[in-house]
Design an enzyme around this catalytic site. Structure first.
Site, PDB file in Angstrom:
ATOM      1  N   PHE A 151       4.284  20.403 -55.701  1.00 41.97           N
ATOM      2  CA  PHE A 151       3.406  19.232 -55.596  1.00 41.97           C
ATOM      3  C   PHE A 151       4.274  17.994 -55.502  1.00 41.97           C
ATOM      4  CE2 PHE A 151       1.038  15.617 -57.272  1.00 41.97           C
ATOM      5  CZ  PHE A 151      -0.103  15.673 -56.476  1.00 41.97           C
ATOM      6  N   LYS A 160       6.438   8.618 -62.901  1.00 40.59           N
ATOM      7  CA  LYS A 160       5.714   8.893 -64.158  1.00 40.59           C
ATOM      8  C   LYS A 160       6.268   8.200 -65.409  1.00 40.59           C
ATOM      9  CE  LYS A 160       2.749  12.521 -62.717  1.00 40.59           C
ATOM     10  NZ  LYS A 160       2.977  13.366 -61.549  1.00 40.59           N
ATOM     11  N   ASP A 184      12.588  16.539 -56.721  1.00 41.51           N
ATOM     12  CA  ASP A 184      11.426  15.796 -57.190  1.00 41.51           C
ATOM     13  C   ASP A 184      11.403  15.960 -58.711  1.00 41.51           C
ATOM     14  OD1 ASP A 184       8.964  14.931 -58.034  1.00 41.51           O
ATOM     15  OD2 ASP A 184       7.834  15.831 -56.371  1.00 41.51           O
TER      16      ASP A 184
HETATM   17  C1  LIG Z   1       2.733  13.251 -60.121  1.00 44.93           C
HETATM   18  C2  LIG Z   1       3.689  13.845 -59.195  1.00 44.93           C
HETATM   19  C3  LIG Z   1       3.892  13.315 -57.909  1.00 44.93           C
HETATM   20  C4  LIG Z   1       3.055  12.200 -57.340  1.00 44.93           C
HETATM   21  O1  LIG Z   1       3.137  11.023 -58.079  1.00 44.93           O
HETATM   22  P1  LIG Z   1       2.016   9.882 -57.861  1.00 44.93           P
HETATM   23  O2  LIG Z   1       2.489   8.778 -58.743  1.00 44.93           O
HETATM   24  O3  LIG Z   1       0.706  10.464 -58.258  1.00 44.93           O
HETATM   25  O4  LIG Z   1       2.039   9.511 -56.430  1.00 44.93           O
HETATM   26  C5  LIG Z   1       4.868  13.899 -57.118  1.00 44.93           C
HETATM   27  N1  LIG Z   1       5.614  14.919 -57.564  1.00 44.93           N
HETATM   28  C6  LIG Z   1       5.451  15.444 -58.801  1.00 44.93           C
HETATM   29  C7  LIG Z   1       6.335  16.560 -59.243  1.00 44.93           C
HETATM   30  C8  LIG Z   1       4.476  14.940 -59.646  1.00 44.93           C
HETATM   31  O5  LIG Z   1       4.299  15.484 -60.842  1.00 44.93           O
END
Ligand SMILES: *Cc1c(COP(=O)(O)O)cnc(C)c1O
Length: 404
Positions: A138, A252, A223
């Site tokens: 994700f 985050k 990521d």
């Molecule tokens: C939350 C998340 C995203 C997306 O972040 P947003 O601030 O919602 O755009 C991308 N990658 C990972 C692993 C995430 O947990």
């Protein structure tokens, strides 16, 4: 007139992209959230790994207040002193040399993808555009981010899949080796998957990825939006394997609830990103940077990281016991540090409701998991309370299995 005493109901005026729980909170403190009618909940999801320092952290409140009275926003055409400070703090603490600030995780991913493609373009290899991603990943909800994740449900109805994105099974080294070719730009991976069900990439695989990228002359993008910034018990998850990337997306926990994201890169990987090639109106503005600085200052503390490892160890031991006692309910315990996945045999949405009945908030996840993503400051007492709630939830799920 809306009835002020009625329980919160979903509004007709919010675009219906979430199936929301009818629970509304009006204040929080540490790991505790209080509803509009005064009920307390133990928060073991932290706004999906965002409020890593807990709610109402005094240093973050102070940082917002102080900056709010001075200056909110200028523009990235000016020098923003706190942006330079936060970039220095982030590069001092990581593999990176340079940082681009964003407002969200998805934007940090966008920047990472653009940086990787531009790198190859600037090197005279414009054909290198493919980003190799993995099943269950994700990366956010912008068009490029959903194309990078490849989750069919998130792509459906939004036009044809974009060219330049390849998807492989998670953790299949041979498939990966075979997939790298003359049009590959980069590999994009979460060292510990978040939404996909808290699967943690073994250290040896991460080192293997680094080696593959070096041999093929392609870039490695992590990521760490969810698993980074202390969540696994190190500042970044890649430190466990000692396998640094070329580019990394974070967000985050960086703002602790204020929208701040960042794309970190080595100076080499960012060599194609020249004036005019990227930008953001809000990204890195003075208000965001004040919070980011205050937040990072806490997140890098060795005693906080040691605390994460201690609480994670407790959870790991207790959850293993829970799995043994409730084999009809709990199938697997996964993840790393305080990014914990509990794979269930019973529907995860139901289990989350059982937990909420115990006034315990946990997150959902792919592969029928629920996730524990508590604030990193969760005390051992609070961890015990969470375990008691999970045990009760298991009993409720078990009773349903027996009744069926
Ligand atoms: C939350 C998340 C995203 C997306 O972040 P947003 O601030 O919602 O755009 C991308 N990658 C990972 C692993 C995430 O947990």
């Amino acid at each position: 007139m809306a009835d002020q005493s009625a329980p919160p109901v979903p509004s007709d005026h919010i675009m219906g992209v979430y199936s929301r729980t009818p629970l509304a909170f009006e204040r929080g403190e540490g790991a505790r959230l209080y509803t509009t009618d005064g009920e307390a909940y133990l928060d073991c999801m932290a706004g999906i790994a965002v409020t890593a320092l807990g709610h109402s952290h005094p240093k973050l409140i102070q940082a917002v207040k102080d900056q709010a009275e001075k200056l909110w926003h200028t523009s990235n055409i000016f020098t923003i002193p706190n942006q330079e400070k936060l970039a220095t703090a982030l590069t001092d603490a990581t593999f990176a040399d340079v940082v681009f600030f964003t407002n969200s995780g998805a934007e940090a991913i966008e920047c990472a993808i653009k940086t990787a493609r531009k790198y190859h373009w600037a090197k005279g290899n414009p054909e290198r555009i493919d980003i190799i991603g993995f099943d269950g990943s994700f990366h956010g909800r912008t068009l490029a981010a959903v194309n990078a994740s490849g989750n069919a449900g998130y792509l459906e109805g939004f036009g044809p899949p974009m060219p330049g994105f390849v998807h492989l099974p998670y953790g299949d080294h041979e498939a990966l080796k075979a997939a790298i070719g003359p049009t590959t730009a980069a590999i994009l991976i979460e060292p510990v998957q978040g939404e996909g069900g808290a699967r943690s990439l073994p250290d040896v695989c991460m080192r293997g990825l680094r080696q593959l990228c070096d041999e093929a002359g392609i870039l490695l993008i992590y990521d760490e939006i969810q698993c980074g910034l202390g969540r696994t018990g190190k500042l970044f998850a890649y430190e466990w394997a000692d396998a640094p990337p070329d580019i990394m997306a974070v967000a985050k926990a960086l703002g602790g609830g204020f929208p701040v994201g960042a794309c970190l890169a080595t100076v080499e990987a960012a060599s194609g990103m020249t004036p005019g090639s990227h930008g953001s109106t809000y990204g890195g503005n003075p208000l965001a940077m004040a919070v980011g600085l205050a937040s990072l200052e806490e997140l890098v503390k060795p005693e906080l990281l040691a605390h994460v490892r201690e609480v994670a160890g407790y959870f790991n031991q207790q959850l293993t016991g829970l799995k043994d006692r409730f084999p009809d309910v709990v199938v697997d315990i996964r993840g790393k540090g305080l990014l914990i996945g509990i794979k269930l045999a019973t529907p995860n949405r139901e289990f989350m409701q059982h937990a909420r009945d115990q006034h315990l908030l946990i997150a959902g996840g792919g592969d029928n998991c629920v996730r524990l993503l508590p604030p990193l400051t969760l005390t051992l007492d609070e961890a015990r309370e969470a375990m008691a709630g999970l045990e009760r939830a298991c009993e409720m799920a078990q009773a349903k299995v027996k009744a069926a």
